[in-house]
Scaffold this motif. Structure first.
Motif, PDB file in Angstrom:
ATOM      1  N   THR A   7      13.500  -4.468   5.015  1.00  0.00           N
ATOM      2  CA  THR A   7      12.685  -4.862   3.850  1.00  0.00           C
ATOM      3  C   THR A   7      13.453  -5.928   2.901  1.00  0.00           C
ATOM      4  O   THR A   7      14.237  -6.463   3.315  1.00  0.00           O
ATOM      5  CB  THR A   7      12.588  -3.767   2.621  1.00  0.00           C
ATOM      6  N   LYS A  34      13.143  -7.872  -7.829  1.00  0.00           N
ATOM      7  CA  LYS A  34      11.654  -7.761  -7.431  1.00  0.00           C
ATOM      8  C   LYS A  34      10.914  -8.868  -6.702  1.00  0.00           C
ATOM      9  O   LYS A  34      11.473  -9.897  -6.966  1.00  0.00           O
ATOM     10  CB  LYS A  34      10.805  -7.155  -8.539  1.00  0.00           C
ATOM     11  N   THR A  35      10.140  -8.575  -5.856  1.00  0.00           N
ATOM     12  CA  THR A  35       9.508  -9.698  -5.278  1.00  0.00           C
ATOM     13  C   THR A  35       8.302 -10.135  -6.162  1.00  0.00           C
ATOM     14  O   THR A  35       7.521  -9.446  -7.096  1.00  0.00           O
ATOM     15  CB  THR A  35       8.897  -9.128  -3.939  1.00  0.00           C
ATOM     16  N   GLY A  38       5.628  -7.469  -5.277  1.00  0.00           N
ATOM     17  CA  GLY A  38       5.878  -6.266  -6.222  1.00  0.00           C
ATOM     18  C   GLY A  38       5.352  -6.544  -7.582  1.00  0.00           C
ATOM     19  O   GLY A  38       4.516  -5.626  -8.269  1.00  0.00           O
ATOM     20  N   GLU A  42       2.172  -4.538  -9.507  1.00  0.00           N
ATOM     21  CA  GLU A  42       2.221  -3.723 -10.734  1.00  0.00           C
ATOM     22  C   GLU A  42       1.303  -4.033 -12.003  1.00  0.00           C
ATOM     23  O   GLU A  42       1.197  -3.343 -12.829  1.00  0.00           O
ATOM     24  CB  GLU A  42       3.880  -3.844 -10.995  1.00  0.00           C
ATOM     25  N   GLN A  52       4.914  -6.560   4.048  1.00  0.00           N
ATOM     26  CA  GLN A  52       5.840  -6.647   3.024  1.00  0.00           C
ATOM     27  C   GLN A  52       7.276  -7.065   3.810  1.00  0.00           C
ATOM     28  O   GLN A  52       8.464  -6.548   3.163  1.00  0.00           O
ATOM     29  CB  GLN A  52       5.882  -5.539   2.285  1.00  0.00           C
ATOM     30  N   CYS A  89       5.711 -11.839  -0.232  1.00  0.00           N
ATOM     31  CA  CYS A  89       6.261 -10.514  -0.123  1.00  0.00           C
ATOM     32  C   CYS A  89       7.852 -10.533  -0.034  1.00  0.00           C
ATOM     33  O   CYS A  89       8.601  -9.756  -0.519  1.00  0.00           O
ATOM     34  CB  CYS A  89       5.738  -9.751   1.232  1.00  0.00           C
TER      35      CYS A  89
END
Length: 102
Positions: A7, A34-35, A38, A42, A52, A89
């Protein structure tokens, strides 16, 4: 044929950067841990995505402004050098701001 199970992993010198969605003008701060994908999810956005991990290409978006930091496995070296598309991602930004074709 190969499979990748890793990941997105932050790199020690990752910095926060700003992402602007061209269609709406909405701006998002992407922290080092964080990506882009993401943060957008959110925030209630709904970008296309699947693996991802940077190996399927589903989350690929056009880059209108800024310099992507490519961390995917799908783009060729030539495509990465052109900087016209990126996988949100896993990839980040080398510039303080990216404007994406979203």
């Amino acid at each position: 044929r190969f499979e990748i199970f890793a990941t997105a992993t932050p790199v020690a010198d990752d910095q926060s950067f700003e992402v602007v969605l061209n269609s709406s003008g909405k701006t998002f701060r992407i922290p080092p841990d964080k990506t882009i994908l993401g943060v957008l999810i959110e925030a209630g956005e709904d970008p296309m995505h699947d693996c991802q991990r940077g190996d399927c290409g589903i989350c690929q978006v056009g880059v209108i402004e800024g310099t992507p930091d490519h961390r995917d496995y799908i783009l060729t070296d030539t495509e990465k050098a052109e900087g016209k598309v990126m996988q949100i991602c896993v990839s980040r930004s080398k510039s303080p701001r990216l404007v994406l074709d979203l």
